[in-house]
Design a protein around this motif. Sequence first.
Motif, short mmCIF file in Angstrom:
data_model
loop_
_atom_site.label_atom_id
_atom_site.label_comp_id
_atom_site.label_asym_id
_atom_site.label_seq_id
_atom_site.Cartn_x
_atom_site.Cartn_y
_atom_site.Cartn_z
N TYR A 43 0.81 -1.21 0.00
CA TYR A 43 0.00 0.00 0.00
C TYR A 43 0.85 1.26 0.00
O TYR A 43 1.89 1.33 0.66
N HIS A 45 0.59 5.36 0.93
CA HIS A 45 -0.24 6.47 1.42
C HIS A 45 0.16 7.78 0.73
O HIS A 45 -0.37 8.85 1.06
N THR A 47 0.07 10.22 -2.45
CA THR A 47 -0.94 10.39 -3.49
C THR A 47 -0.36 10.58 -4.89
O THR A 47 -1.08 10.92 -5.81
N ARG A 125 -3.76 2.58 -5.35
CA ARG A 125 -2.82 2.80 -4.25
C ARG A 125 -2.24 1.51 -3.71
O ARG A 125 -1.34 1.54 -2.88
N THR C 53 -8.32 7.43 -3.66
CA THR C 53 -7.72 8.29 -2.63
C THR C 53 -6.82 9.28 -3.35
O THR C 53 -6.11 8.94 -4.29
N GLN C 54 -6.89 10.52 -2.94
CA GLN C 54 -6.12 11.58 -3.60
C GLN C 54 -6.04 12.78 -2.67
O GLN C 54 -6.78 12.84 -1.70
N GLU C 55 -5.12 13.70 -2.96
CA GLU C 55 -5.05 14.88 -2.11
C GLU C 55 -6.19 15.84 -2.46
O GLU C 55 -6.82 15.75 -3.51
N CYS C 56 -6.46 16.77 -1.54
CA CYS C 56 -7.41 17.84 -1.79
C CYS C 56 -6.71 18.88 -2.65
O CYS C 56 -5.56 19.25 -2.40
N LEU C 138 -3.63 7.56 5.80
CA LEU C 138 -3.81 8.31 4.55
C LEU C 138 -2.66 9.29 4.31
O LEU C 138 -2.75 10.16 3.46
N GLY C 139 -1.58 9.11 5.05
CA GLY C 139 -0.47 10.04 4.92
C GLY C 139 -0.88 11.42 5.40
O GLY C 139 -1.89 11.58 6.11
N PHE C 141 -1.78 14.06 3.47
CA PHE C 141 -2.70 14.83 2.65
C PHE C 141 -3.80 14.01 1.97
O PHE C 141 -4.47 14.50 1.06
N GLY C 142 -3.98 12.73 2.38
CA GLY C 142 -4.90 11.87 1.66
C GLY C 142 -6.37 12.06 2.03
O GLY C 142 -6.72 12.24 3.19
#
Lengths: 166, 166, 166
Positions: A43, A45, A47, A125, C53-56, C138-139, C141-142
């Motif tokens: 996985y 994390h 992006t 991911r 999943t992605q950053e904003c 999610l790190g 920024f996820g």
Amino acid sequence: MKVYRKIIDVQSEGLHPTFHDVTKQVKKIVDESGVKDGICVVYSHHTTCSVMTQECSHDKTYFGLEYLQQDLCNIMEKLVPTCRVEGQYKHPGKEHIEFARTVAGEDPFTSLNTDAHLRSVFFGRSESIVIMDGGLDLGEFGFVYFIDWDQVRARKRQVQVQIIGE
Amino acid sequence: MKVYRKIIDVQSEGLHPTFHDVTKQVKKIVDESGVKDGICVVYSHHTTCSVMTQECSHDKTYFGLEYLQQDLCNIMEKLVPTCRVEGQYKHPGKEHIEFARTVAGEDPFTSLNTDAHLRSVFFGRSESIVIMDGGLDLGEFGFVYFIDWDQVRARKRQVQVQIIGE
Amino acid sequence: MKVYRKIIDVQSEGLHPTFHDVTKQVKKIVDESGVKDGICVVYSHHTTCSVMTQECSHDKTYFGLEYLQQDLCNIMEKLVPTCRVEGQYKHPGKEHIEFARTVAGEDPFTSLNTDAHLRSVFFGRSESIVIMDGGLDLGEFGFVYFIDWDQVRARKRQVQVQIIGE
């Protein structure tokens, strides 16, 4: 039934997408876990990164990419061209640049990795790999690659390996 | 909490991508497992195959592909054209052909499945499907397809079904 | 070791792909589950939806899409153009329209979402997110987005969240 987790640290080169072969490390983590039957989730994390299983292509480019990886990069260059200047994509916009500068403390050019964000979601991911008879079921020729699509700079990254099984 | 695994054997036709509808077999394996709540991972260890959930499209082409499947193949033909001759893609290179010939004992033409390797990573090696109330949650119209992207030859393949739950 | 499941209800707008930010709800479900180590599968049983999943991206279009989301839509418009009239794709064919009309009781125009079916399989039906230390990994920024690719009409949808761990 148990859960076992380890992190693999990798370091990209920048300038081009980096494909980290993490097969040996993942196999070692499965061994350590003692899980005989279950699932291994490899996985990201991050992006702008993805996980892929694929065969080894043997031949390599000058940058060290296996030929299949370079073929994939060539296709992605057509579908999601490398971001070379602000305005090429809508992202990053003004608010995002302000956020990156003030909250994350990053130079605006580091946000010109729009192609990496977009390419990464095409490949997901994570990969969920079956564990059977105490080992990863990768078939005869399967390898596990952690892809760092970010070409803007060399970066330290973490690959999460989460195992569930018995 | 338990882990339950079964293998489904399928046989592709070659000449075109093959979409194996494995919905009934996967549902049967979930029944056999006795798992009421959990996750069912339908998985390919073959590096030219993918797993997809999608609705049944009813209408079929002369080759037996449902129309949505043919639409997908048409899009992939533009994005990752079928490999027809050596040199069209970088892969397979000289070292890989030598490996395929000497280690795997395969005729070089069988390595002209570069398109299959590349297409397969776009769709992932597996789907993780929620199990609830003792059955797969596929909604009203969901089916599970194992896609064999290799057009070079007819091949026997294995679909792994790994269930974790209680 | 336990399994915990909840459903998140969302409502799309139609006219354009809708990206539902379900991050807060998924985090709350992980909290409720009490699971400290495990996997969280965010899943769509709808065959025209995906999970990403992605950053904003902060900046937004007039339709409320974040810039990265709009960039993704622009790429998909080239790869899988929005279906505007019957015959543009092979699907839906005659048999499918008859099925939709008689079995599902739906107006034929609602089957002109071929692009949504095709786009959705590129991004997969689910994301498997690692749970560590009692939270989603999610790190920094996820975010978790449920994508409804169907532009033909506004629709109620269900996001399944299945958690396995201890």
